[in-house]
Write a protein that holds these residues in place. Structure first.
Motif: not given
Length: 144
Positions: A86-93, A112-116
């Protein structure tokens, strides 16, 4: 003694990340709030989720963020709650929310960098998600 990581569901974790990125520039805009609502209504992950709980979850996130080291606490809680798939789903949101107002400031880019990084989203995955978000938010006006 280290602070305990907040225990979140995957859905709550994504909401926390969206609220965090929205607030990262010091202001939560109406367009960002609408995008958070749209994500909760449209992502399959949130089917069966009570949309009325969105306000309560957002307020809990705000409380955590306002605590000492709040940004890092939100990141740690999201990282702990989200399975790798779900990492990419969360990043997309998060990207959808941050691009909703069509303005990115340096603080938002850094968050965003920190989230990624926290979610271990690959550079290639992040670039594809960011490109898709830009395409979704285009208007008839020519970009400057």
């Amino acid at each position: 003694m280290a602070d305990a990581v907040a225990r979140l569901t995957p859905q709550e974790a994504i909401i926390y990340l969206m609220v965090m990125i929205s607030a990262s520039d010091g202001m939560i805009r109406e367009s960002e709030l609408r995008t958070i609502g749209r994500v909760v209504r449209s992502f399959p992950l949130f089917s069966g989720q009570d949309e009325a709980q969105l306000v309560e979850t957002s307020e809990a996130c705000g409380k955590l963020m306002s605590s000492d080291g709040g940004l890092h606490k939100v990141l740690a809680a999201a990282e702990a709650a989200l399975p790798a798939h779900l990492a990419e789903t969360a990043y997309a949101a998060a990207v959808d929310v941050v691009t909703a107002d069509e303005e990115l400031d340096p603080t938002e880019i850094r968050v965003l960098e920190l989230i990624r990084n926290a979610l271990k989203v690959s550079d290639e995955g992040a670039q594809a998600i960011e490109h898709a978000a830009r395409a979704r938010h285009m208007t008839l006006d020519e970009p400057s």
